[in-house]
Design an enzyme around this catalytic site. Sequence first.
Site, short mmCIF file in Angstrom:
data_model
loop_
_atom_site.label_atom_id
_atom_site.label_comp_id
_atom_site.label_asym_id
_atom_site.label_seq_id
_atom_site.Cartn_x
_atom_site.Cartn_y
_atom_site.Cartn_z
N ASP A 63 0.87 -1.18 0.00
CA ASP A 63 0.00 0.00 0.00
C ASP A 63 0.90 1.22 0.00
O ASP A 63 1.58 1.51 1.00
CB ASP A 63 -0.90 -0.01 1.24
CG ASP A 63 -1.89 1.14 1.28
OD1 ASP A 63 -1.69 2.13 0.54
OD2 ASP A 63 -2.86 1.07 2.05
N VAL A 64 0.95 1.94 -1.12
CA VAL A 64 1.90 3.05 -1.24
C VAL A 64 1.61 4.20 -0.29
O VAL A 64 2.46 5.05 -0.06
CB VAL A 64 1.97 3.59 -2.69
CG1 VAL A 64 2.43 2.49 -3.65
CG2 VAL A 64 0.64 4.18 -3.13
N ASN A 90 3.11 5.18 -10.59
CA ASN A 90 1.87 5.20 -11.36
C ASN A 90 0.61 5.13 -10.51
O ASN A 90 -0.44 5.61 -10.93
CB ASN A 90 1.89 4.02 -12.34
CG ASN A 90 0.54 3.75 -12.95
OD1 ASN A 90 0.06 4.51 -13.80
ND2 ASN A 90 -0.10 2.67 -12.52
N TYR A 158 -8.44 15.38 -7.07
CA TYR A 158 -7.55 14.78 -8.06
C TYR A 158 -6.65 15.84 -8.70
O TYR A 158 -5.43 15.65 -8.79
CB TYR A 158 -8.38 14.08 -9.13
CG TYR A 158 -7.57 13.35 -10.17
CD1 TYR A 158 -7.05 12.09 -9.90
CD2 TYR A 158 -7.34 13.90 -11.43
CE1 TYR A 158 -6.30 11.41 -10.85
CE2 TYR A 158 -6.60 13.22 -12.39
CZ TYR A 158 -6.09 11.98 -12.09
OH TYR A 158 -5.35 11.30 -13.03
N LYS A 162 -2.47 16.22 -8.63
CA LYS A 162 -1.68 16.13 -9.86
C LYS A 162 -0.88 17.40 -10.11
O LYS A 162 0.23 17.34 -10.65
CB LYS A 162 -2.59 15.79 -11.04
CG LYS A 162 -3.18 14.38 -10.96
CD LYS A 162 -2.09 13.31 -10.84
CE LYS A 162 -2.65 11.92 -10.82
NZ LYS A 162 -1.59 10.88 -10.75
#
Length: 253
Positions: A63-64, A90, A158, A162
Amino acid sequence: MGQTQKKIALVTGAGSGIGRASALALMKAGFFVVLTGRRVEPLQQTLDQGVAEGGEGLAVPADVSEPESVEALFGRIRNECGRLDLLFNNAGVGAPAVTMDELDVQVWKRTVDINLTGTFLCAREAFRLMKEQQPRGGRIINNGSISAHSPRPLSIAYTATKHAITGLTKSVSLDGRAYDIACGQIDIGNAETPLTKNTSKGRLQPDGSTRPEATMDVSHVANAVVHMASLPLDVNVQFMTVMASKMPFLGRG
């Protein structure tokens, strides 16, 4: 696995979509690919497909968004592969399309934890390993998004993450120079994946209408990742945009 003569790559979110396509393309290009994500079964499916096509790799669930999980992942890479030549950061998630006053704070935190903090945690561990290993250095590729430049309607969580990825990419690229660590970013628009399955049917536009948008095969993204990954460390693609030519982006909004 022990030591290998192949270059070692790590792909996060490798169980589906862009991550799966990129992992398979990197295996085909001769990389030994460590695949990670939260679910074991999709990772194993990616690995099995890559091995069937002549590739080599290792599936390591993680789990990043959890520092301990990321540290354990990189411990496996250090112990079983000996080094890391490429990190493709990613892994990412979206959030419900709602106005910001309706966005649940826990959804905001989850999006930040995975998209931004997860990218930082993996880049941090990769930086440490690439700095120490011999030969020194490596490459980090961060998955940004078209939204790193221009937001879609109702996408504040989101979009914010980003945009932050772009700042992270620039900082890692700058700080990595002294250690032969190159860092670049790939910004992707409307690749056909499970996350964009409704794009060709209709996406919300800034004027409130819903209209179909052009998409592209995810293989074009994977090929771009392989190109970036295959460059010598004295060459860097700082930013690359890969998108469906006819999707709304330039002039969006």
